[in-house]
Scaffold this motif. Sequence first.
Motif, short mmCIF file in Angstrom:
data_model
loop_
_atom_site.label_atom_id
_atom_site.label_comp_id
_atom_site.label_asym_id
_atom_site.label_seq_id
_atom_site.Cartn_x
_atom_site.Cartn_y
_atom_site.Cartn_z
N LEU A 14 0.84 -1.19 0.00
CA LEU A 14 0.00 0.00 0.00
C LEU A 14 0.88 1.25 0.00
CD1 LEU A 14 -2.32 -1.24 2.89
CD2 LEU A 14 -2.65 -1.58 0.45
N LEU A 15 0.50 2.23 -0.78
CA LEU A 15 1.22 3.50 -0.82
C LEU A 15 0.29 4.62 -0.38
CD1 LEU A 15 3.68 5.26 -1.57
CD2 LEU A 15 2.75 5.37 -3.91
N ILE A 16 0.76 5.42 0.55
CA ILE A 16 0.02 6.59 1.01
C ILE A 16 0.76 7.83 0.52
CG2 ILE A 16 -0.79 7.91 3.00
CD1 ILE A 16 -0.59 5.22 4.57
N ILE A 17 0.07 8.65 -0.27
CA ILE A 17 0.65 9.91 -0.73
C ILE A 17 -0.06 11.02 0.03
CG2 ILE A 17 1.20 11.37 -2.71
CD1 ILE A 17 0.63 8.87 -4.49
N GLU A 18 0.62 11.60 0.99
CA GLU A 18 0.04 12.60 1.90
C GLU A 18 1.14 13.53 2.37
OE1 GLU A 18 -1.75 14.99 3.93
OE2 GLU A 18 -3.21 13.41 3.50
N ASP A 19 0.95 14.84 2.18
CA ASP A 19 1.99 15.79 2.55
C ASP A 19 2.02 16.10 4.05
OD1 ASP A 19 -0.49 17.09 1.89
OD2 ASP A 19 0.53 19.01 2.08
N ASP A 20 0.94 15.85 4.76
CA ASP A 20 0.91 16.09 6.21
C ASP A 20 1.51 14.86 6.91
OD1 ASP A 20 -0.06 15.85 8.97
OD2 ASP A 20 -1.27 17.62 8.51
N PRO A 21 2.67 15.03 7.54
CA PRO A 21 3.33 13.85 8.13
C PRO A 21 2.51 13.18 9.23
CG PRO A 21 4.51 15.88 8.70
CD PRO A 21 3.44 16.25 7.73
N ASP A 22 1.75 13.94 10.00
CA ASP A 22 0.93 13.34 11.05
C ASP A 22 -0.18 12.48 10.46
OD1 ASP A 22 2.44 14.53 13.09
OD2 ASP A 22 1.17 16.32 13.11
N GLN A 23 -0.83 12.98 9.42
CA GLN A 23 -1.89 12.21 8.76
C GLN A 23 -1.31 10.96 8.10
OE1 GLN A 23 -5.22 12.58 8.67
NE2 GLN A 23 -4.97 14.20 10.17
N VAL A 40 2.92 -0.89 4.28
CA VAL A 40 2.65 0.49 3.89
C VAL A 40 3.93 1.26 3.61
CG1 VAL A 40 1.60 2.66 4.64
CG2 VAL A 40 0.52 0.50 5.25
N SER A 41 3.93 1.98 2.49
CA SER A 41 4.99 2.93 2.17
C SER A 41 4.35 4.30 2.09
CB SER A 41 5.62 2.60 0.82
OG SER A 41 6.26 1.35 0.86
N GLY A 42 5.14 5.32 2.31
CA GLY A 42 4.60 6.67 2.27
C GLY A 42 5.41 7.58 1.36
N ALA A 43 4.71 8.57 0.82
CA ALA A 43 5.34 9.61 0.01
C ALA A 43 4.69 10.92 0.39
CB ALA A 43 5.15 9.32 -1.47
N ALA A 44 5.49 11.98 0.46
CA ALA A 44 4.99 13.28 0.88
C ALA A 44 4.59 14.18 -0.29
CB ALA A 44 6.03 13.99 1.74
N SER A 45 4.86 13.73 -1.51
CA SER A 45 4.58 14.57 -2.67
C SER A 45 4.39 13.69 -3.91
CB SER A 45 5.72 15.55 -2.91
OG SER A 45 6.90 14.85 -3.30
N ARG A 46 3.89 14.31 -4.96
CA ARG A 46 3.75 13.62 -6.24
C ARG A 46 5.13 13.19 -6.74
NH1 ARG A 46 4.44 14.55 -11.57
NH2 ARG A 46 2.95 13.65 -13.02
N LYS A 47 6.09 14.07 -6.59
CA LYS A 47 7.45 13.78 -7.05
C LYS A 47 8.00 12.53 -6.35
CE LYS A 47 11.99 15.86 -7.64
NZ LYS A 47 12.81 17.05 -7.46
N GLU A 48 7.84 12.46 -5.03
CA GLU A 48 8.30 11.28 -4.28
C GLU A 48 7.58 10.02 -4.74
OE1 GLU A 48 8.38 11.25 0.00
OE2 GLU A 48 9.13 13.31 0.04
#
Length: 71
Positions: A14-23, A40-48
Amino acid sequence: MPMTHRHPLKTLRLLIIEDDPDQRELIGETLEAHFGVGTVSGAASRKEAMAQDLSSFDLILCDYNLPDAEG
């Protein structure tokens, strides 16, 4: 009684693309509690996000208002 064979389920990715680190952390912890640690993996931006192999994920959850993308 019929014999059944159990095959291990494929681990979801699962990938979560969310710029708010707490969310991002809250969503990630909630999903990992249900689907297992390491799913789960996370990305803070479209670029990431675009730097990753998106086809390797089973589900992508994306914030619709990122600093570098909309929708």
